[in-house]
Design an enzyme around this catalytic site. Structure first.
Site, PDB file in Angstrom:
ATOM      1  CG  ASP A  76      -1.905   1.289   1.236  1.00 14.20           C
ATOM      2  OD1 ASP A  76      -2.911   1.331   0.658  1.00 14.20           O
ATOM      3  OD2 ASP A  76      -1.482   2.120   2.040  1.00 14.20           O
ATOM      4  CE1 TYR A 109       0.221   8.021   2.570  1.00 18.72           C
ATOM      5  CE2 TYR A 109       0.961   5.755   2.122  1.00 18.72           C
ATOM      6  CZ  TYR A 109       0.006   6.580   2.783  1.00 18.72           C
ATOM      7  OH  TYR A 109      -0.938   6.232   3.207  1.00 18.72           O
TER       8      TYR A 109
HETATM    9  P1  NAP Z   1       1.274   0.928  11.787  1.00 22.56           P
HETATM   10  O1  NAP Z   1       1.286   0.053  10.741  1.00 22.56           O
HETATM   11  O2  NAP Z   1       0.189   0.719  12.764  1.00 22.56           O
HETATM   12  O3  NAP Z   1       2.614   1.195  12.707  1.00 22.56           O
HETATM   13  C1  NAP Z   1       3.954   1.101  12.127  1.00 22.56           C
HETATM   14  C2  NAP Z   1       5.027   1.259  13.214  1.00 22.56           C
HETATM   15  O4  NAP Z   1       4.925   0.114  13.822  1.00 22.56           O
HETATM   16  C3  NAP Z   1       6.379   1.491  12.852  1.00 22.56           C
HETATM   17  O5  NAP Z   1       7.075   2.423  13.793  1.00 22.56           O
HETATM   18  C4  NAP Z   1       7.064   0.158  12.701  1.00 22.56           C
HETATM   19  O6  NAP Z   1       8.317   0.269  13.125  1.00 22.56           O
HETATM   20  C5  NAP Z   1       6.203  -0.372  13.900  1.00 22.56           C
HETATM   21  N1  NAP Z   1       6.198  -1.850  13.718  1.00 22.56           N
HETATM   22  C6  NAP Z   1       5.520  -2.682  12.879  1.00 22.56           C
HETATM   23  N2  NAP Z   1       5.802  -3.840  13.079  1.00 22.56           N
HETATM   24  C7  NAP Z   1       6.180  -4.163  14.150  1.00 22.56           C
HETATM   25  C8  NAP Z   1       6.714  -5.384  15.063  1.00 22.56           C
HETATM   26  N3  NAP Z   1       6.333  -6.547  14.507  1.00 22.56           N
HETATM   27  N4  NAP Z   1       7.315  -4.922  16.142  1.00 22.56           N
HETATM   28  C9  NAP Z   1       7.615  -3.826  16.547  1.00 22.56           C
HETATM   29  N5  NAP Z   1       7.502  -2.651  15.911  1.00 22.56           N
HETATM   30  C10 NAP Z   1       6.735  -2.740  14.594  1.00 22.56           C
HETATM   31  O7  NAP Z   1       1.129   2.460  11.355  1.00 22.56           O
HETATM   32  P2  NAP Z   1       0.935   3.131   9.811  1.00 22.56           P
HETATM   33  O8  NAP Z   1       2.042   3.220   9.225  1.00 22.56           O
HETATM   34  O9  NAP Z   1       0.294   4.500  10.279  1.00 22.56           O
HETATM   35  O10 NAP Z   1      -0.125   2.169   9.308  1.00 22.56           O
HETATM   36  C11 NAP Z   1      -0.128   1.202   8.282  1.00 22.56           C
HETATM   37  C12 NAP Z   1      -0.117   1.914   6.799  1.00 22.56           C
HETATM   38  O11 NAP Z   1      -1.489   2.105   6.537  1.00 22.56           O
HETATM   39  C13 NAP Z   1       0.624   2.836   6.255  1.00 22.56           C
HETATM   40  O12 NAP Z   1       1.995   2.859   6.413  1.00 22.56           O
HETATM   41  C14 NAP Z   1      -0.108   3.155   5.387  1.00 22.56           C
HETATM   42  O13 NAP Z   1       0.514   2.517   4.115  1.00 22.56           O
HETATM   43  C15 NAP Z   1      -1.613   2.978   5.571  1.00 22.56           C
HETATM   44  N6  NAP Z   1      -2.287   4.182   5.898  1.00 22.56           N
HETATM   45  C16 NAP Z   1      -3.460   4.726   5.199  1.00 22.56           C
HETATM   46  C17 NAP Z   1      -3.848   5.847   5.783  1.00 22.56           C
HETATM   47  C18 NAP Z   1      -5.131   6.254   4.994  1.00 22.56           C
HETATM   48  O14 NAP Z   1      -5.616   7.323   5.032  1.00 22.56           O
HETATM   49  N7  NAP Z   1      -5.769   5.738   3.939  1.00 22.56           N
HETATM   50  C19 NAP Z   1      -3.614   6.451   6.856  1.00 22.56           C
HETATM   51  C20 NAP Z   1      -2.563   6.177   7.560  1.00 22.56           C
HETATM   52  C21 NAP Z   1      -2.065   4.727   7.083  1.00 22.56           C
HETATM   53  P3  NAP Z   1       9.492   0.253  11.813  1.00 22.56           P
HETATM   54  O15 NAP Z   1       9.005   1.255  10.701  1.00 22.56           O
HETATM   55  O16 NAP Z   1      10.490   0.764  12.504  1.00 22.56           O
HETATM   56  O17 NAP Z   1       9.721  -1.254  11.432  1.00 22.56           O
END
Ligand code: NAP
Length: 281
Positions: free
Chosen positions: A48, A53
């Site tokens: 995604d 971004y």
């Molecule tokens: P998230 O996936 O909830 O959290 C990401 C964080 O968690 C990062 O700091 C990552 O660390 C850490 N992490 C991931 N797996 C881990 C594990 N197994 N152990 C320890 N730490 C872990 O947050 P997000 O990036 O906000 O959401 C995910 C995706 O959703 C986004 O990247 C984006 O593609 C999408 N999104 C969409 C929207 C929308 O409006 N459509 C909004 C927000 C997000 P590291 O990076 O250091 O590994």
């Protein structure tokens, strides 16, 4: 290897756990690329991204990570609402394709509801589909009223997914968005599965989560992902820029929560009272 399930009514089977890329422009570039590649190796082939971004820089990073592996992927990007006029959507998609160094997206989303008439955006999505530049389209951050409006415009079977905020502390979509999507064959892709801030959370709820994890010899991250993908319409797209985190997330597929685990998580992270709209980031 995360199991695959039907992605809404698109007819395509997509891994239940995919990979997010938000804010990767701020991560160590090589580590982020390795993490995405490790995730692909482990079957997390739903990737995604969005033109938003890093103002296009993340799509360029994704291009590097996926080079030579395009056919294995379910690649998703998003148009910003400010670009989502009829002509603007087509232009934005073509620019995303260029940055991603591919000729097609598997799914293209409107990032959130905006001011351009939705009918124009949908018209552009259908044009892109007819031209082979996208295979399917969907929406993001839509509540059930906005989904209804999109359905009225597009007709049944056209909206592949709705990507929405979904984590243990943000279960609002369970009231109306998930049931609407289930009823209309629309995949629900939960974003920010770890809640964005401190994880596992402090206090009693975090303790309950850790207890479930310990019972299974799993990590709290794996428990969250298993809980958030426990129904057939649900998908999750955790973001990880470290290969170690990616491996941890991929292994969530091996975790089967039993009814007692679900009940414990339900009690520790109760659904909020129903409120209008969908929360978003
Ligand atoms: P998230 O996936 O909830 O959290 C990401 C964080 O968690 C990062 O700091 C990552 O660390 C850490 N992490 C991931 N797996 C881990 C594990 N197994 N152990 C320890 N730490 C872990 O947050 P997000 O990036 O906000 O959401 C995910 C995706 O959703 C986004 O990247 C984006 O593609 C999408 N999104 C969409 C929207 C929308 O409006 N459509 C909004 C927000 C997000 P590291 O990076 O250091 O590994």
């Amino acid at each position: 290897m995360p199991p695959r399930r039907e992605f809404g009514s698109s007819g395509v089977r997509v891994p239940v756990i995919g990979q997010g890329t938000w804010q990767m422009e701020g991560d160590d570039r090589q580590s982020a690329i390795e993490a995405l590649r490790a995730g692909i190796d482990l079957g997390m082939t739903h990737i995604d991204t969005a033109e938003l971004y890093g103002s296009g820089r993340v799509e360029q990073l994704v291009a590097e990570a996926i080079a030579g592996r395009r056919d294995e992927l379910y690649l998703v990007s998003k148009v910003m609402p400010s670009n989502a006029s009829r002509a603007g959507t087509i232009r934005a998609c073509e620019q995303s394709l260029k940055r991603l160094r591919t000729d097609r997206l598997d799914c293209y989303l409107l990032h959130w509801p905006g001011n351009h008439p939705l009918a124009e955006t949908i018209d552009a999505f259908e044009q892109l589909r007819a031209d082979g530049k996208i295979r399917a389209w969907g929406v993001s951050n839509f509540d059930e009223r906005e989904l209804e409006r999109a359905l009225e415009i597009a007709g049944p079977g056209k909206i592949a997914c709705n990507q929405v905020l979904y984590n243990l502390a943000q279960r609002d979509i369970e009231h109306a968005v998930v049931p609407w999507c289930e009823a209309h064959g629309v995949a629900v892709v939960g974003y920010t599965p770890f809640g964005g801030s401190r994880f596992p959370p402090a206090g009693r709820s975090g303790k309950a989560l850790v207890e479930v994890a310990e019972r299974h010899g799993a990590s709290p991250y794996q428990v969250a992902l298993a809980f958030l993908t426990r129904a057939p319409t649900l998908f999750a797209i955790p973001k990880a820029s470290s290969p170690k985190h990616v491996r941890d997330n991929a292994a969530a597929a091996n975790l089967a929560l039993d009814p007692a685990d679900i009940a414990a998580l339900d009690a520790a992270f109760p659904r909020p009272r129903r409120r209008p709209g969908v929360p978003s980031l």
